[in-house]
Scaffold this active site. Sequence first.
Site, PDB file in Angstrom:
ATOM      1  N   THR A   1       0.881  -1.169   0.000  1.00  0.00           N
ATOM      2  CA  THR A   1       0.000   0.000   0.000  1.00  0.00           C
ATOM      3  C   THR A   1       0.919   1.218   0.000  1.00  0.00           C
ATOM      4  O   THR A   1       1.329   1.670  -1.056  1.00  0.00           O
ATOM      5  CB  THR A   1      -0.969  -0.009   1.205  1.00  0.00           C
ATOM      6  OG1 THR A   1      -0.242  -0.257   2.403  1.00  0.00           O
ATOM      7  CG2 THR A   1      -2.009  -1.084   1.020  1.00  0.00           C
TER       8      THR A   1
ATOM      9  N   ASN B   1      -0.177  10.794   8.925  1.00  0.00           N
ATOM     10  CA  ASN B   1      -1.425  10.368   9.533  1.00  0.00           C
ATOM     11  C   ASN B   1      -2.434  11.491   9.708  1.00  0.00           C
ATOM     12  O   ASN B   1      -3.632  11.238   9.821  1.00  0.00           O
ATOM     13  CB  ASN B   1      -1.151   9.679  10.869  1.00  0.00           C
ATOM     14  CG  ASN B   1      -0.600   8.289  10.656  1.00  0.00           C
ATOM     15  OD1 ASN B   1      -1.331   7.412  10.229  1.00  0.00           O
ATOM     16  ND2 ASN B   1       0.683   8.103  10.896  1.00  0.00           N
TER      17      ASN B   1
ATOM     18  N   THR C   1      -7.358  13.840   3.580  1.00  0.00           N
ATOM     19  CA  THR C   1      -7.997  15.152   3.613  1.00  0.00           C
ATOM     20  C   THR C   1      -7.269  16.110   2.690  1.00  0.00           C
ATOM     21  O   THR C   1      -6.140  15.856   2.293  1.00  0.00           O
ATOM     22  CB  THR C   1      -7.985  15.740   5.035  1.00  0.00           C
ATOM     23  OG1 THR C   1      -6.661  15.677   5.550  1.00  0.00           O
ATOM     24  CG2 THR C   1      -8.915  14.979   5.919  1.00  0.00           C
TER      25      THR C   1
ATOM     26  N   LYS D   1       3.738  -7.261   3.453  1.00  0.00           N
ATOM     27  CA  LYS D   1       3.545  -5.813   3.412  1.00  0.00           C
ATOM     28  C   LYS D   1       3.191  -5.329   4.802  1.00  0.00           C
ATOM     29  O   LYS D   1       2.669  -6.081   5.624  1.00  0.00           O
ATOM     30  CB  LYS D   1       2.451  -5.417   2.427  1.00  0.00           C
ATOM     31  CG  LYS D   1       1.073  -5.863   2.864  1.00  0.00           C
ATOM     32  CD  LYS D   1       0.037  -4.804   2.642  1.00  0.00           C
ATOM     33  CE  LYS D   1       0.270  -3.647   3.579  1.00  0.00           C
ATOM     34  NZ  LYS D   1      -0.952  -2.851   3.818  1.00  0.00           N
TER      35      LYS D   1
ATOM     36  N   THR E   1      -2.140  -2.435   8.025  1.00  0.00           N
ATOM     37  CA  THR E   1      -2.366  -3.865   7.939  1.00  0.00           C
ATOM     38  C   THR E   1      -1.050  -4.579   7.713  1.00  0.00           C
ATOM     39  O   THR E   1      -0.229  -4.116   6.946  1.00  0.00           O
ATOM     40  CB  THR E   1      -3.314  -4.188   6.768  1.00  0.00           C
ATOM     41  OG1 THR E   1      -4.605  -3.697   7.075  1.00  0.00           O
ATOM     42  CG2 THR E   1      -3.416  -5.689   6.542  1.00  0.00           C
TER      43      THR E   1
ATOM     44  N   GLU F   1       6.573   4.841   9.051  1.00  0.00           N
ATOM     45  CA  GLU F   1       6.585   6.200   8.513  1.00  0.00           C
ATOM     46  C   GLU F   1       7.394   7.118   9.416  1.00  0.00           C
ATOM     47  O   GLU F   1       7.113   7.268  10.594  1.00  0.00           O
ATOM     48  CB  GLU F   1       5.160   6.728   8.380  1.00  0.00           C
ATOM     49  CG  GLU F   1       5.076   8.153   7.893  1.00  0.00           C
ATOM     50  CD  GLU F   1       5.662   8.331   6.501  1.00  0.00           C
ATOM     51  OE1 GLU F   1       6.230   9.377   6.246  1.00  0.00           O
ATOM     52  OE2 GLU F   1       5.537   7.398   5.683  1.00  0.00           O
TER      53      GLU F   1
END
Lengths: 400, 400
Positions: B162, B395, B400, B188, B199, B281
């Site tokens: 992803t 995050n 948005t 992943k 996930t 991240e």
Amino acid sequence: MERADWIGAPEGLTRIEGMGVTAPDGFRAAGVAAGLKADGMPDVGLLVSDRPCASALVDTSSALPSAAVLYTRTLHTGSLRGVVVNSGCANAATGEPGITDARAMGAAAAAAAGVPLDSLAVCSTGVIGERLPMAILTPGLDAAAAALSTRGGAAFGEAIRTTDAFAKGGTFRLALTSGPVTIGAAAKGAGMIRPDMATMLAYVATDACVLPGDLLVAARAAAAGGFNRISVDGQMSPSDTLLVLANGEGPPLEGADLRLFADALRAICRYLAILMVKDGEGAEHAVRVVVAGARDDDEAERVGRAVGESALVRTAMYGQDANWGRVHQAVGQALAGTGGPVDVSLRFDGTVPDGPDIAEVLARPEYEMHVALGRGDGWAELFASDLGHGYVAVNAGYRT
Amino acid sequence: MERADWIGAPEGLTRIEGMGVTAPDGFRAAGVAAGLKADGMPDVGLLVSDRPCASALVDTSSALPSAAVLYTRTLHTGSLRGVVVNSGCANAATGEPGITDARAMGAAAAAAAGVPLDSLAVCSTGVIGERLPMAILTPGLDAAAAALSTRGGAAFGEAIRTTDAFAKGGTFRLALTSGPVTIGAAAKGAGMIRPDMATMLAYVATDACVLPGDLLVAARAAAAGGFNRISVDGQMSPSDTLLVLANGEGPPLEGADLRLFADALRAICRYLAILMVKDGEGAEHAVRVVVAGARDDDEAERVGRAVGESALVRTAMYGQDANWGRVHQAVGQALAGTGGPVDVSLRFDGTVPDGPDIAEVLARPEYEMHVALGRGDGWAELFASDLGHGYVAVNAGYRT
């Protein structure tokens, strides 16, 4: 604060202008700069009652409490005369020498203030793992005692701040059938969010006359309904302390008046607690997470913590994103292994996540996130804040 | 990865060049772009064995598992032929219609690949709360089946990504007394850290012959020693899945060979898990938190989670600050209510917090934080990452 309904103030409790902890009769206080803080801000606070107080102490449940907490727990809480506080050094993780320092700090402050040995509670907040600089602190205690004044409540409130963005406290009048009483409060903390300084301290002084046992019951309920209902990053401090001092004389409160006093104490503690959430570093939103429809209150509590402490949910709050999938994920995690169906339903101040007004709601500085689970009657609430860049900046950059 | 000692590979296990999940004999795979991802990257992966497999499924313990997980749990794990995966949509929190979609996805893929109905595990990863776009997905399944190849392992590994910064997997040879076997893996995940995409998926294929019951025992132990030993933000996904497929024929492994295979599977899962932590991240450090000297392993585990998941400790890692006071605070919180003394002692790759080399150690991309408690023989480990600005940026800004 706009959400008076979050506080739950009982009838007869009003906020008034006043000096906070020195507003009730018989209390004097001071705040001075002894030099423990590098920036020269006030760092020693002293609060003294002219007469012995009934007192109630509710402190950290950490397995590694600070030296100040360990010393203060040994005091006789039926006859305290006040509290001495320093900021800039937590006197935590300092072992036996730290306890000796705490005792010496209390003794020096008591001597300077002219009250009996072991009649002052001792609190310290600041960096963990460093000894108190007694050579700097002791002259500060003398200066604080010399400055004691019935108008010193504001200075006391300043001296207990560490990196709080604003001083927290208030002055309140409570109408009882036996006559009005005054309650003053001073608190510090940004919801455990601060680096090293992560400590919640709250002091409530009143001229009400309350039996020590009744005061402790009321203080524990107020802590449970107030400070234990907030979380910023789920971090508990070794120094967390709520101290309630009641120096009133005459017949102690009982019956309806005692219940009213306890309700007022709880409302004041909720008020102070929500101020701490609002002060969280980088926090732009104070969110009341309400969980309903759990199987029982414990389950609701578990879900509320999972949602309100989730880094994914809190960054979504910061981004003003109605990201209900993240709430769903946190609920699923919290209920792992419980079996049975879960029917998650979510409202933000009454608005569904895809409602037309949702952007306006999520921009509010205060809003309620209502999480219904459809499994029973269990209920819980938690006050949480968002997680933004400010948190990382302060907590990564601090000390280095 | 520099720390081979973290993996715990058994003798006889070597990493070799190869196509990952299609390296073992009899496996074909493909990865194609069906259009579920807005950026046009591969989003449908298909892995098929030419013959029935013994299989072991270890999946999420969330109380709200995804539709794909709920469907896959109904399959007969003794005769699976492979797995179909999509990225870009998690098919989670989609209710009964989602389960119907998952079943249809598995049926369409099986028909296209020419394997029996209900012989393919189904996994989905991506945004929670959205239905699978079947009109887009179904042609993608056909395309993936048409592209199946013994060289398709790398494409499969790409399709299940992803927002992973890099594809994760490997090809391994294991020497057994009964002869060598090949093990390929694709995974992943960035340690649950990613928004919505949070996930962990891992697929291990082998041409070893293993009884389904033995395979499940080995897979559970590998998950416990691998994926359950990592934490980035403590968030569990509704889609987490480890699937092990063993398509070997002939006498099943037993005795020493079976134990060696299980050890190899555990080492491979630890390798994949640590790669996920390193991909977090904004993560700049993978830290092995080792807790020793707890009263028992459960207590050590609790302390390890408290330390490794503490936002204060993790921002200190990011700031390369040997802030032992924050570790002390987390330990105190984790041990609240347990009573008895705690003697915290801390080492970073063997160096004390105020040691002369500490700055060099904390700059390392991988290091070990050893927390000794001096209370007993309990021990636990957890792989954690630091918390930096990148986490907040991704995050808060996502969606948005």
